[in-house]
Design a protein around this motif. Sequence first.
Motif, mmCIF file in Angstrom:
data_model
loop_
_atom_site.group_PDB
_atom_site.id
_atom_site.type_symbol
_atom_site.label_atom_id
_atom_site.label_comp_id
_atom_site.label_asym_id
_atom_site.label_seq_id
_atom_site.Cartn_x
_atom_site.Cartn_y
_atom_site.Cartn_z
ATOM 1 N N VAL A 94 -0.645 23.795 0.582
ATOM 2 C CA VAL A 94 -1.086 22.845 -0.448
ATOM 3 C C VAL A 94 -2.560 23.063 -0.808
ATOM 4 C CG1 VAL A 94 0.561 20.994 0.076
ATOM 5 C CG2 VAL A 94 -1.605 21.143 1.337
ATOM 6 N N ASP A 95 -3.172 24.110 -0.215
ATOM 7 C CA ASP A 95 -4.590 24.363 -0.494
ATOM 8 C C ASP A 95 -4.796 25.828 -0.824
ATOM 9 O OD1 ASP A 95 -3.923 25.147 2.118
ATOM 10 O OD2 ASP A 95 -5.991 24.961 2.793
ATOM 11 N N ASP A 96 -5.940 26.120 -1.402
ATOM 12 C CA ASP A 96 -6.231 27.495 -1.806
ATOM 13 C C ASP A 96 -7.744 27.686 -1.842
ATOM 14 O OD1 ASP A 96 -5.884 30.109 -2.720
ATOM 15 O OD2 ASP A 96 -4.343 29.518 -4.187
ATOM 16 N N TYR A 97 -8.176 28.947 -2.023
ATOM 17 C CA TYR A 97 -9.609 29.244 -2.046
ATOM 18 C C TYR A 97 -10.266 28.634 -3.285
ATOM 19 C CZ TYR A 97 -8.385 32.401 1.680
ATOM 20 O OH TYR A 97 -7.919 32.907 2.857
ATOM 21 N N PRO A 98 -11.528 28.237 -3.160
ATOM 22 C CA PRO A 98 -12.210 27.670 -4.338
ATOM 23 C C PRO A 98 -12.584 28.754 -5.352
ATOM 24 C CG PRO A 98 -13.707 27.734 -2.440
ATOM 25 C CD PRO A 98 -12.365 28.212 -1.945
ATOM 26 N N PHE A 149 0.843 -1.195 0.000
ATOM 27 C CA PHE A 149 0.000 0.000 0.000
ATOM 28 C C PHE A 149 0.879 1.245 0.000
ATOM 29 C CE2 PHE A 149 -2.509 -2.920 2.893
ATOM 30 C CZ PHE A 149 -3.495 -3.241 1.962
ATOM 31 N N THR A 150 0.426 2.272 -0.690
ATOM 32 C CA THR A 150 1.018 3.603 -0.538
ATOM 33 C C THR A 150 -0.130 4.556 -0.267
ATOM 34 O OG1 THR A 150 2.808 3.058 -2.058
ATOM 35 C CG2 THR A 150 2.428 5.381 -1.624
ATOM 36 N N VAL A 151 0.034 5.393 0.752
ATOM 37 C CA VAL A 151 -1.030 6.323 1.124
ATOM 38 C C VAL A 151 -0.523 7.751 0.960
ATOM 39 C CG1 VAL A 151 -2.664 7.005 2.909
ATOM 40 C CG2 VAL A 151 -1.883 4.629 2.783
ATOM 41 N N LEU A 152 -1.266 8.540 0.208
ATOM 42 C CA LEU A 152 -0.947 9.952 0.008
ATOM 43 C C LEU A 152 -1.846 10.757 0.928
ATOM 44 C CD1 LEU A 152 -1.031 9.887 -3.908
ATOM 45 C CD2 LEU A 152 0.824 9.254 -2.374
ATOM 46 N N THR A 153 -1.231 11.516 1.825
ATOM 47 C CA THR A 153 -2.015 12.166 2.890
ATOM 48 C C THR A 153 -1.331 13.428 3.394
ATOM 49 O OG1 THR A 153 -2.827 11.850 5.160
ATOM 50 C CG2 THR A 153 -0.876 10.602 4.546
ATOM 51 N N LEU A 154 -2.105 14.291 4.022
ATOM 52 C CA LEU A 154 -1.529 15.438 4.729
ATOM 53 C C LEU A 154 -1.290 15.095 6.201
ATOM 54 C CD1 LEU A 154 -3.686 18.337 3.220
ATOM 55 C CD2 LEU A 154 -1.252 17.884 2.810
ATOM 56 N N PHE A 155 -1.731 13.902 6.629
ATOM 57 C CA PHE A 155 -1.598 13.506 8.033
ATOM 58 C C PHE A 155 -0.976 12.111 8.152
ATOM 59 C CE2 PHE A 155 -4.854 16.686 7.638
ATOM 60 C CZ PHE A 155 -4.420 17.626 8.568
ATOM 61 N N PRO A 156 0.324 12.021 7.830
ATOM 62 C CA PRO A 156 1.035 10.734 7.807
ATOM 63 C C PRO A 156 0.932 9.958 9.118
ATOM 64 C CG PRO A 156 2.400 12.447 6.846
ATOM 65 C CD PRO A 156 1.202 13.144 7.442
ATOM 66 N N ASP A 157 0.911 10.660 10.250
ATOM 67 C CA ASP A 157 0.898 9.962 11.553
ATOM 68 C C ASP A 157 -0.358 9.113 11.736
ATOM 69 O OD1 ASP A 157 3.320 10.992 12.157
ATOM 70 O OD2 ASP A 157 2.563 12.570 13.497
ATOM 71 N N VAL A 159 4.057 5.766 3.318
ATOM 72 C CA VAL A 159 3.217 6.944 3.491
ATOM 73 C C VAL A 159 3.907 8.130 2.830
ATOM 74 C CG1 VAL A 159 2.019 8.423 5.129
ATOM 75 C CG2 VAL A 159 2.343 5.995 5.650
ATOM 76 N N VAL A 160 3.200 8.788 1.942
ATOM 77 C CA VAL A 160 3.740 9.954 1.244
ATOM 78 C C VAL A 160 3.004 11.190 1.743
ATOM 79 C CG1 VAL A 160 3.981 11.059 -1.017
ATOM 80 C CG2 VAL A 160 4.309 8.570 -0.799
ATOM 81 N N ASP A 161 3.787 12.147 2.256
ATOM 82 C CA ASP A 161 3.217 13.401 2.766
ATOM 83 C C ASP A 161 3.034 14.361 1.589
ATOM 84 O OD1 ASP A 161 2.538 15.743 4.041
ATOM 85 O OD2 ASP A 161 4.088 15.573 5.594
ATOM 86 N N ILE A 162 1.773 14.631 1.282
ATOM 87 C CA ILE A 162 1.490 15.496 0.121
ATOM 88 C C ILE A 162 2.138 16.867 0.297
ATOM 89 C CG2 ILE A 162 -0.359 16.626 -1.218
ATOM 90 C CD1 ILE A 162 -2.162 14.201 -0.451
ATOM 91 N N ARG A 163 2.292 17.284 1.576
ATOM 92 C CA ARG A 163 2.895 18.602 1.836
ATOM 93 C C ARG A 163 4.336 18.688 1.327
ATOM 94 N NH1 ARG A 163 0.380 22.323 4.536
ATOM 95 N NH2 ARG A 163 -0.959 20.877 5.667
ATOM 96 N N ASP A 164 5.020 17.548 1.256
ATOM 97 C CA ASP A 164 6.391 17.548 0.726
ATOM 98 C C ASP A 164 6.431 17.980 -0.741
ATOM 99 O OD1 ASP A 164 7.290 16.674 3.151
ATOM 100 O OD2 ASP A 164 7.492 14.564 2.551
ATOM 101 N N PHE A 165 5.277 18.020 -1.397
ATOM 102 C CA PHE A 165 5.224 18.381 -2.815
ATOM 103 C C PHE A 165 4.608 19.767 -3.022
ATOM 104 C CE2 PHE A 165 5.603 13.888 -2.415
ATOM 105 C CZ PHE A 165 6.516 13.532 -3.412
#
Length: 267
Positions: free
Chosen positions: A54-58, A8-16, A40-46
Motif C-alpha cells: 500500500v506504499d511506494d517510494y516518494p 467511529f470508523t478508523v482507517l488504519t494499517l494496524f487494526p489491532d 476498523v477498516v484495514d487499508i491493506r484490504d484495499f
Amino acid sequence: MYSSKISFTVLTLFPDMIKNCMSTSILGRAVENGLISCEVVDIRDFSENKHNRVDDYPYGGGAGMVMEPGPVVSACEHAKGLHPDKKAKVIYLSPIGRTFTQEIAKELAAEESLIFLCGHYEGIDERALEAEVDEYISLGDFVLTGGELPALAVMDAVSRLIPGVLNNDESAGEESFENGLLEYPQFTRPEDFKGVKVPEVLLSGHHANIELWRLAMSLLRTYEHRPDMLEGFKLEKLRRRALLKYIKDSNLFSEDEKDLIRKILDA
Ligand code: 4FL
C-alpha cells in the motif's frame, strides 16, 4: 449538545492497535452498552497489487515510503458507505492540523459519526488527502510512528463526553479545563501516608471551605504550571471575596502562597 451515541470508523494499517484500545476499560464498556461503536477498516484490504503493498517510494526522492492514494481513497469511500447518513467527517491525524483541545472534543462529541484516517511512513499521497479529508487534527508538536495513537486519544476524549459513557464516580466536568483552571490535588486513604497528612480541610466536612481550598489550589497550580491559562481569568465577585476571606484565616497556605493568590485575583 452532545450526541446520544457516536459511531467511529478508523482507517488504519494496524487494526489491532485500535481494536485493543476500543475494547478495553471505559471505552470497551461503552461499546458493549451501544453508546459508541468503532468499526476498523484495514487499508491493506484495499491494496491494488498482489503483494498487498500500500506504499511506494516518494516522487522527487527522499527517505521513507508514502502511502499510495488508491487504497486510501477506496478505504475512505468504503467507510463513508458504512455511515448511513453519508455525512461523517473525515479527520486526518497529522502534525499540520489544528492542535486538539477540550473545545474541539466538545465540538466533535456533537457529531453522530466520525471517520479517522491514520497515516504511516512518511505520510499519505497528497491527492488522497485532498479528495477525502475534511479536517486535520494534531496532538501537538511531535512526530509519532503513525496516526493511531492520536486517533485513539481523540476518540477517548470525545467518548467520555457522550452521556452515559462515564458513571457518576467517573463523571465528566469537574476536572482540568472545565473551569478554565488546572485540577486541584486529590487525596484518598490513608489519612497519614509515611508521615504526610491529608490537608485537614478535606476531613472537616465543611463543604464551602473545601470548595474554596480547592479553588485556591487550582489557582496556585495553574499559576505554576500554565500561567498562560490565567490570561483574562476572572472570578465572580462573591467567590473572589469569599476566597480572600478564606485564605486570610487559613493555616494551609504560606504567606507567599497567600500573596500569590491575591496577586492572581487582582490581575
Ligand atoms: C499526528 C503527531 C498527530 C501528532 C506521525 C503520524 C501525529 C503523527 N499529532 N505523527 N502522525
